[in-house]
Design a protein around this motif. Structure first.
Motif, mmCIF file in Angstrom:
data_model
loop_
_atom_site.group_PDB
_atom_site.id
_atom_site.type_symbol
_atom_site.label_atom_id
_atom_site.label_comp_id
_atom_site.label_asym_id
_atom_site.label_seq_id
_atom_site.Cartn_x
_atom_site.Cartn_y
_atom_site.Cartn_z
ATOM 1 N N GLY A 100 29.547 -4.451 -28.661
ATOM 2 C CA GLY A 100 29.261 -5.534 -27.481
ATOM 3 C C GLY A 100 28.598 -5.124 -26.605
ATOM 4 N N THR A 101 28.019 -6.064 -25.764
ATOM 5 C CA THR A 101 27.484 -5.742 -24.529
ATOM 6 C C THR A 101 28.131 -6.638 -23.486
ATOM 7 O OG1 THR A 101 25.369 -5.503 -25.575
ATOM 8 C CG2 THR A 101 25.339 -5.802 -23.421
ATOM 9 N N PRO A 102 28.591 -6.010 -22.241
ATOM 10 C CA PRO A 102 29.092 -6.754 -21.269
ATOM 11 C C PRO A 102 28.243 -7.694 -20.584
ATOM 12 C CG PRO A 102 29.603 -4.448 -20.988
ATOM 13 C CD PRO A 102 28.467 -4.597 -22.092
ATOM 14 N N ALA A 103 28.430 -8.820 -20.206
ATOM 15 C CA ALA A 103 27.696 -9.670 -19.460
ATOM 16 C C ALA A 103 27.289 -9.270 -18.321
ATOM 17 C CB ALA A 103 28.472 -11.048 -19.537
ATOM 18 N N VAL A 104 26.303 -9.728 -17.717
ATOM 19 C CA VAL A 104 25.793 -9.278 -16.143
ATOM 20 C C VAL A 104 26.907 -9.412 -15.208
ATOM 21 C CG1 VAL A 104 23.991 -9.813 -14.527
ATOM 22 C CG2 VAL A 104 23.326 -9.610 -16.853
ATOM 23 N N PRO A 133 28.296 -13.467 -25.275
ATOM 24 C CA PRO A 133 28.473 -14.300 -26.495
ATOM 25 C C PRO A 133 27.715 -13.818 -27.829
ATOM 26 C CG PRO A 133 27.949 -15.651 -24.625
ATOM 27 C CD PRO A 133 27.722 -14.200 -24.170
ATOM 28 N N ASP A 134 26.671 -13.227 -27.486
ATOM 29 C CA ASP A 134 25.870 -12.703 -28.811
ATOM 30 C C ASP A 134 26.451 -11.256 -29.243
ATOM 31 O OD1 ASP A 134 24.680 -11.360 -26.674
ATOM 32 O OD2 ASP A 134 22.696 -11.792 -27.596
ATOM 33 N N LEU A 189 32.084 -9.543 -31.607
ATOM 34 C CA LEU A 189 32.948 -10.630 -31.418
ATOM 35 C C LEU A 189 33.387 -11.429 -32.822
ATOM 36 C CD1 LEU A 189 31.385 -11.927 -28.032
ATOM 37 C CD2 LEU A 189 33.457 -10.693 -28.525
ATOM 38 N N PRO A 190 32.328 -11.823 -33.508
ATOM 39 C CA PRO A 190 32.807 -12.394 -34.781
ATOM 40 C C PRO A 190 33.546 -11.642 -35.649
ATOM 41 C CG PRO A 190 30.351 -11.810 -34.721
ATOM 42 C CD PRO A 190 30.914 -11.502 -33.518
ATOM 43 N N VAL A 231 40.428 -9.912 -27.632
ATOM 44 C CA VAL A 231 39.871 -11.041 -28.262
ATOM 45 C C VAL A 231 40.668 -11.434 -29.299
ATOM 46 C CG1 VAL A 231 37.849 -11.511 -30.010
ATOM 47 C CG2 VAL A 231 37.555 -9.652 -28.288
ATOM 48 N N PRO A 232 40.890 -12.835 -29.313
ATOM 49 C CA PRO A 232 42.041 -13.330 -30.312
ATOM 50 C C PRO A 232 41.662 -13.217 -31.582
ATOM 51 C CG PRO A 232 41.463 -15.026 -28.540
ATOM 52 C CD PRO A 232 40.392 -14.003 -28.495
#
Length: 619
Positions: free
Chosen positions: A272-276, A305-306, A310-311, A336-337
């Motif tokens: 993943g990528t951390p948000a700004v 989110p992308d 995550l999925p 992450v749940p």
């Protein structure tokens, strides 16, 4: 000692899966001891995307962001990263040893790309030095990553089992077993979702079970991203099938349960990528900033989110207790749940050995499972203020001596930095230079026909060329073979082929469509001198401006009426990075290595000064 030899000598049991999906390994077996408490403590140390960085990496690759400051010297305040130098296997090994101190139950694992896209010190010896360095620092297991397939899956299997390649003394500037016979990895390479096509047999073991003193068992399932075929050369993966990550891991849960293993961790080369980061400056204003290494998710940060992880994390079986990820070269420790709604830790430790993740947890000896609420992870900076590990220093010294004649060769000169800073349209100075080298490569001239344009994938350009002399003292402006190799470390071949005008329009459109759609996925192909086009943002998104594509003064029509000879590396030629239009190429002719194209071209244009970035324009 290689794992294969260790297995024979120590009698470590190999369990053949009933499904025929490879071999599962169990190590460190000992007689169970009486347990006084209902839980026991376990430490998991992890990292990812090491990419053969034995020596401390330099430039931005050798720093982590630890804070920010506000530069008010200009008309507009600007956020500046505060960084700390980090990385280098000599320091990583020391930090891991220090972290293990006082922990009876500890295991060290990784999430892929340990080798591949490596600096010359490792790549010139087929990454054998990196495997030896990982053996020395005590790695127990790693998933495979996409770059583990850079030299093909059979070479990856050699990394596990050992043996020498018959490549002669430095053929193509590479040399197997230069220092001694290569004995292979003491650790376990895991490839649960990489199978021989048409079978359920994996090319390497799908999982590894660590048995700790006292009898606690933790299973590690290792996988690469399922999209690996689109980002590696096809020749190295022919006959293989890459399966879905979630389906693969979930199917292995009952296999592990039947062996009494309820504590399960997934090692996955996807991330993943951390948000700004929203950073509040001393003036009280909030600014957008690059995330610090500990921002996501410990200091309020989140993953974008992308983010591809995550999925996957959201759908892995609730029986899986933790996910250690990689591929994106980003730092994060997030919850992450899982499908049952329980929080599950998902970690990544940046890249190049700059960070490692320390995760501490409690293992319930009654249920033989991890107490999920006890799992706590922290990313740790691999600072360079500790003593160098002497064993790692010896490995570096051995191969540094062997590589000197190749590494120190002067190729040419530059008059200023030649970097990867893109214009608003996506063109870069270094991309221009590399594409020019490939279009002028005589090795891809076929039947007397020279290519009229070369295309270069941006992901294949791994570092900048800097004017200032390196610490090795070659002199300002001098480009050595080692520096050039750091820019292009894949040993790809340059391929010439015929493409129609329609094919060229299609591949340009594929820069931002399909799997490359979205700002974070766009891949601007770098193009050689004489090729030009314009693009714009239309109602349906970015698009090539009709009639703007030119080769010299010739307008390229978006049809099959014209055919052009083009050049690209074999990765792109096979449709890599989702540029499927290259697969339409006909009359393909394989030339020499891309690094040789560069090494032969640079002297002819030295001292090289970047030209205006006007090959790609944005309307």
């Amino acid at each position: 000692m290689s794992f294969a030899r260790a297995r024979r000598l120590t009698g470590v049991m190999a369990v053949v899966l009933a499904a025929g999906a490879g071999v599962a390994m169990t190590s460190g077996v000992s007689q169970a001891r009486p347990v006084k408490s209902s839980t026991t403590d376990i430490q998991i140390l992890s990292f990812n995307d090491f990419h053969g960085n034995l020596e401390a990496p330099s430039g931005s690759s050798g720093r982590v962001t630890v804070d920010h400051r506000l530069d008010t010297s200009g008309a507009t305040p600007k956020v500046v990263d505060v960084t700390k130098d980090a990385g280098g296997v000599e320091y990583l090994a020391t930090h891991l040893k220090q972290a293990r101190a006082g922990h009876r139950n500890t295991v060290t694992v990784a999430a892929g790309d340990i080798i591949g896209a490596s600096p010359l010190l490792s790549a010139a010896f087929h990454d054998e030095p990196t495997i030896e360095a990982m053996n020395s620092l005590g790695l127990d297991a790693t998933s495979v990553g996409n770059h583990e397939f850079d030299e093909g899956y059979k070479e990856l299997q050699r990394m596990q089992d050992g043996g020498c390649l018959p490549d002669g003394d430095g053929a193509a500037n590479q040399n197997s077993c230069a220092a001694h016979t290569f004995e292979g990895a003491d650790f376990h390479y895991l490839a649960a979702n990489v199978k021989y096509a048409g079978t359920n047999k994996t090319i390497l073991p799908p999982y590894f079970v660590k048995t700790f003193p006292g009898g606690a068992k933790v299973g590690f399932i290792g996988m690469t991203l399922k999209e690996t075929p689109s980002i590696v050369s096809q020749a190295g993966i022919q006959g293989l099938q890459f399966t879905d990550e979630v389906q693969t891991a979930n199917a292995l849960v009952p296999v592990l349960h039947r062996q009494g293993v309820n504590a399960i961790v997934v090692l996955i080369h996807q991330g993943g990528t951390p948000a700004v980061q929203k950073w509040t400056g001393p003036d009280g204003k909030v600014y957008n900033a690059n995330a610090t290494y500990d921002y996501a998710c410990g200091k309020g940060g989140t993953l974008a989110p992308d983010s591809a992880i995550l999925p996957i994390a959201a759908n892995l079986s609730p029986a899986i207790d933790m996910v250690i990820s990689g591929h994106t070269h980003q730092p994060y420790v997030c919850n992450v749940p899982d499908p049952a709604g329980q929080q599950r830790l998902v970690t990544s430790a940046s890249s190049f050995g700059r960070l490692f993740t320390e995760t501490d947890l409690k293992y319930d000896v009654q249920t033989s499972d991890i107490v999920r609420a006890s799992v706590a992870g922290t990313n740790m900076v691999v600072t360079r203020d500790v003593a160098k590990d002497p064993a790692e220093s010896q490995i570096i010294s051995t191969y540094s001596t062997l590589i000197k004649p190749i590494a120190e060769k002067h190729l040419g000169t530059i008059s200023t930095d030649v970097n990867r800073v893109a214009s608003p349209a996506g063109e870069t100075p270094l991309g221009d230079l590399i594409a020019d080298a490939q279009v002028n490569d005589p090795s891809v001239v076929s039947g007397g026909v020279k290519p009229v344009v070369a295309f270069m994938n941006p992901g294949g350009i791994r570092a900048d060329l800097t004017y200032a002399s390196s610490p090795k003292g070659e002199g300002d402006g001098v480009v050595t073979y080692e520096e050039a190799f750091t820019v292009q470390p894949f040993n790809n071949y340059v391929v010439s082929m015929n493409l129609t005008g329609a094919d060229i329009y299609a591949l340009l459109q594929q820069q931002w469509s399909g799997a490359n759609a979205g700002p974070s996925n766009t891949k601007f192909l770098q193009v050689s001198k004489g090729f030009s086009y314009a693009w714009r943002t239309g109602t349906a998104g970015p698009e090539v401006v009709p009639g703007s594509v030119k080769i010299g003064d010739t307008v390229v029509a978006n049809d099959a009426s014209q055919t052009f000879r083009v050049a690209a590396n074999n990765f792109l030629s096979d449709g890599g990075d989702n540029f499927a239009a290259f697969k339409n190429g006909t009359g393909k002719y394989i030339g020499g290595l891309d690094i040789d194209s560069f090494a032969n071209y640079l002297p002819t244009v030295s001292p090289y000064t970047p030209a205006a970035l006007d090959r790609i324009t944005k309307q």
